[in-house]
Design an enzyme around this catalytic site. Structure first.
Site, PDB file in Angstrom:
ATOM      1  N   GLY A  53      70.244  87.269  77.509  1.00 57.13           N
ATOM      2  CA  GLY A  53      71.515  86.580  77.707  1.00 57.13           C
ATOM      3  C   GLY A  53      72.719  87.388  77.290  1.00 57.13           C
ATOM      4  N   GLY A  54      72.569  88.718  77.201  1.00 51.12           N
ATOM      5  CA  GLY A  54      73.679  89.588  76.834  1.00 51.12           C
ATOM      6  C   GLY A  54      73.596  90.107  75.414  1.00 51.12           C
TER       7      GLY A  54
ATOM      8  CG  LEU B  44      68.542  92.758  73.736  1.00 57.17           C
ATOM      9  CD1 LEU B  44      67.221  92.653  74.497  1.00 57.17           C
ATOM     10  CD2 LEU B  44      68.333  93.481  72.407  1.00 57.17           C
TER      11      LEU B  44
ATOM     12  N   GLY C  86      74.883  95.212  73.768  1.00 52.29           N
ATOM     13  CA  GLY C  86      75.739  95.963  72.857  1.00 52.29           C
ATOM     14  C   GLY C  86      76.942  95.158  72.433  1.00 52.29           C
TER      15      GLY C  86
ATOM     16  CE1 TYR D 182      67.746  80.455  90.169  1.00 57.36           C
ATOM     17  CE2 TYR D 182      67.768  82.516  91.392  1.00 57.36           C
ATOM     18  CZ  TYR D 182      67.296  81.743  90.346  1.00 57.36           C
ATOM     19  OH  TYR D 182      66.386  82.289  89.475  1.00 57.36           O
TER      20      TYR D 182
ATOM     21  CB  SER E 205      66.573  86.442  80.195  1.00 62.43           C
ATOM     22  OG  SER E 205      67.610  86.417  79.231  1.00 62.43           O
ATOM     23  N   PRO E 206      66.194  90.109  80.801  1.00 64.28           N
ATOM     24  CG  PRO E 206      66.622  91.914  82.209  1.00 64.28           C
ATOM     25  CD  PRO E 206      66.506  90.418  82.216  1.00 64.28           C
ATOM     26  CG  LEU E 207      70.234  93.182  79.617  1.00 67.18           C
ATOM     27  CD1 LEU E 207      71.607  93.549  80.160  1.00 67.18           C
ATOM     28  CD2 LEU E 207      69.614  94.371  78.901  1.00 67.18           C
TER      29      LEU E 207
END
Length: 321
Positions: A215-216, A218, A220, A53, A211-213
């Protein structure tokens, strides 16, 4: 903040894991420190990074930022479960990558130096290395543990068969066993449920979803105004799931929680999940996630979510007939 055992290890981790990939390339050192301070104050004790990273600042830059933060207060290290990873290329040298014994030893020593610590709590293999014999990788990790440089070993992005193979061979050889697997897992991408998550549960690994969302996606409809969601690719990805996302966002509105909070909370209800990775780029983004462990999703709500984002096969026998 609640705490869970990380697999069959004695590591007791917060049920939100602070991911640091943004530290440096997207988030300044000062703001990174603010995020870390607020996270620890809120009870987060699990911090994840990787030796590669750093983005445009160069490999290792994120670990260096973490090292500077640890150096500010010597007491911090004892309160943190520190995880990093090895595998990705660290230079143009073809030997400076992968899971060979040489690279694992050199990469671990380099991470310890950048982080300014004497040991890593969870050393994760960032990807499977099909070019290196299993025995070589395991002996190298075993050596690091005997040297006191690593407490536990985890995998990342491993298929279910590799987790099973590694676990069975470790049992047969009476060696250390994997304690965690870090995998892509969210409401849109649920294939981990077919083989990987059942393997983790069978062999006692804690799953750390990245990546629980998605990549965005989820986060909203408001997410389209910031970050990665501005890109044409992200807008195109959202278009693919518009009917599902609109139903999900309506459900979240009825629950009076943000879509991102519900998506994160849903992961905490999945058996075998230890701690989803959150990767805030600002203190505000961190704060918005801190209430997630307190959200209650009853069986009816979980069923509604499953109806919107169906499972992608019957686990763990999806391929058997």
């Amino acid at each position: 903040m609640d705490y869970r055992d990380l697999g069959h290890s004695d590591l007791r981790v917060s049920n939100l894991c602070l991911g640091t990939m943004n530290f440096g390339p997207r988030t300044s050192e000062e703001e990174s420190f603010n995020i870390l301070n607020n996270a620890v104050e809120a009870g987060i004790n699990f911090i994840d990074t990787a030796n590669q990273y750093g983005g445009h600042l160069g490999v290792g830059a994120t670990e260096i930022i973490l090292g500077k933060w640890f150096a500010q207060d010597s007491a911090r290290r004892d309160r943190i479960i520190l995880a990093t990873k090895v595998y990705e290329p660290m230079s143009d040298d073809p030997e400076d990558r992968g899971l060979s014994a040489r690279h694992i030893q050199e990469a671990c020593d380099a991470s310890l130096k950048r982080l300014g610590v004497d040991h890593i709590d969870l050393y994760q293999m960032h990807h499977i290395d099909r070019a290196v014999p299993f025995e070589e990788t395991w002996e190298a990790m075993d050596r690091l543990m005997k040297q006191g440089k690593v407490r536990y070993v985890g995998s990342s992005n491993f298929p279910g068969w590799a987790i099973a193979k590694a676990s069975e061979q470790s049992i047969t050889r009476n060696q250390f066993q994997l304690v965690s697997e870090q995998s892509l897992y969210n409401l849109i991408e649920r294939r981990v449920e077919l083989e990987v998550l059942p393997a983790c549960r069978e062999y006692g690994l804690g799953l750390i979803p990245w990546s629980p969302l998605a990549g965005g996606l989820l986060a909203g409809c408001n997410g389209s105004k910031s970050g990665r969601r501005r890109s044409e690719d992200a807008q195109s990805a959202r278009a693919k799931y518009v009917p599902q996302l609109e139903k999900f966002e309506k459900l979240c509105s009825d629950l009076q929680h943000s879509p991102s909070s519900v998506a994160l909370s849903w992961l905490l209800y999945q058996p075998g999940v230890a701690a989803p990775l959150i990767g805030p780029a600002s203190v505000e983004q961190l704060i918005s996630s801190l209430s997630v462990p307190d959200i209650i999703l009853d069986d009816e709500v979980l069923a509604q979510i499953d109806a919107i984002f169906p499972k992608q096969g019957k686990a763990p026998e999806a391929y058997a007939w």
